[in-house]
Design a protein around this motif. Structure first.
Motif, short mmCIF file in Angstrom:
data_model
loop_
_atom_site.label_atom_id
_atom_site.label_comp_id
_atom_site.label_asym_id
_atom_site.label_seq_id
_atom_site.Cartn_x
_atom_site.Cartn_y
_atom_site.Cartn_z
N ARG A 128 0.84 -1.19 0.00
CA ARG A 128 0.00 0.00 0.00
C ARG A 128 0.88 1.24 0.00
NH1 ARG A 128 -2.71 -0.21 6.09
NH2 ARG A 128 -0.82 0.32 7.28
N GLN A 129 0.33 2.31 -0.55
CA GLN A 129 1.02 3.59 -0.56
C GLN A 129 0.05 4.68 -0.17
OE1 GLN A 129 3.06 4.63 -4.21
NE2 GLN A 129 4.43 6.00 -3.09
N ALA A 130 0.30 5.27 0.97
CA ALA A 130 -0.52 6.38 1.46
C ALA A 130 0.05 7.69 0.91
CB ALA A 130 -0.52 6.40 2.98
N PRO B 265 1.59 -3.19 11.52
CA PRO B 265 0.39 -2.34 11.55
C PRO B 265 -0.91 -3.06 11.17
CG PRO B 265 2.19 -1.20 10.48
CD PRO B 265 2.62 -2.61 10.64
N VAL B 266 -0.81 -4.17 10.44
CA VAL B 266 -2.04 -4.83 9.99
C VAL B 266 -2.26 -6.19 10.63
CG1 VAL B 266 -1.78 -3.63 7.79
CG2 VAL B 266 -1.08 -6.03 7.96
N LYS B 267 -1.28 -6.65 11.39
CA LYS B 267 -1.36 -7.97 11.99
C LYS B 267 -2.59 -8.07 12.89
CE LYS B 267 2.65 -9.49 12.85
NZ LYS B 267 3.99 -9.68 13.47
N GLY B 268 -3.37 -9.12 12.71
CA GLY B 268 -4.58 -9.33 13.50
C GLY B 268 -5.81 -8.69 12.92
N ARG B 269 -5.64 -7.84 11.90
CA ARG B 269 -6.79 -7.17 11.28
C ARG B 269 -6.97 -7.57 9.81
NH1 ARG B 269 -6.74 -1.90 10.54
NH2 ARG B 269 -4.47 -1.73 10.39
N PHE B 270 -5.86 -7.82 9.13
CA PHE B 270 -5.90 -8.17 7.72
C PHE B 270 -5.61 -9.66 7.56
CE2 PHE B 270 -4.59 -3.83 5.71
CZ PHE B 270 -5.58 -3.20 6.44
N SER C 224 -11.65 -4.10 10.79
CA SER C 224 -11.31 -3.08 11.79
C SER C 224 -10.48 -1.96 11.17
CB SER C 224 -10.56 -3.72 12.96
OG SER C 224 -11.32 -4.74 13.55
N LEU C 225 -10.93 -1.48 10.04
CA LEU C 225 -10.17 -0.46 9.31
C LEU C 225 -10.13 0.86 10.07
CD1 LEU C 225 -11.41 -1.36 5.76
CD2 LEU C 225 -9.01 -1.32 6.45
N THR C 226 -9.01 1.55 9.94
CA THR C 226 -8.82 2.87 10.55
C THR C 226 -8.42 3.86 9.46
OG1 THR C 226 -6.45 2.73 10.99
CG2 THR C 226 -7.91 1.65 12.57
N PRO C 227 -8.53 5.14 9.73
CA PRO C 227 -8.11 6.13 8.73
C PRO C 227 -6.65 5.96 8.29
CG PRO C 227 -9.47 7.18 10.39
CD PRO C 227 -9.23 5.78 10.87
#
Length: 115
Positions: A38-40, A62-67, A84-87
């Motif tokens: 990903r690129q923010a 940062p994404v472990k457990g959510r993705f 559980s997405l966040t901004p």
């Protein structure tokens, strides 16, 4: 041109979920580990998850457990289930090999997390 084709992005509220798909030709998918990047805005592209041909997965902190990354080898397609997405997850998401091949970058799919 051989490359990955990403889809499934969109606008979602914080706490929501999305499932991304990444299709590729067999020549770049078969027997290879595939990664989601990903690129923010204003940031470097980062590898967030990868999956081997046999299904072994690795995630960035940062994404472990959510993705959850998965793949369907018969369809030459990889998936990224994002919960559980966040901004902070707002970015363009891409597929490529863990050592990226510049010829394989697709257009990516935009994920925007906002209320």
């Amino acid at each position: 041109q051989v490359q990955f084709v990403e889809s499934g992005g969109g606008l979602v509220q914080p706490g929501g979920s999305l499932r991304l798909s990444c299709a590729a030709s067999g020549s770049i998918f078969t027997f290879r580990t595939v990664g989601w990047y990903r690129q923010a805005p204003g940031k470097q592209r980062e590898l967030v998850a990868r999956i081997s041909y046999g299904g072994t997965t690795v995630y960035s902190d940062p994404v472990k457990g959510r993705f959850t990354i998965s793949r369907d080898n018969a369809k030459n397609t990889a998936y990224l289930q994002m919960d559980s997405l966040t901004p902070e997850d707002t970015a363009v998401y891409y597929c490529n090999l863990p050592t990226p091949n510049s010829n394989y970058w697709g257009q990516g799919t935009q994920v925007t997390v906002s209320s």
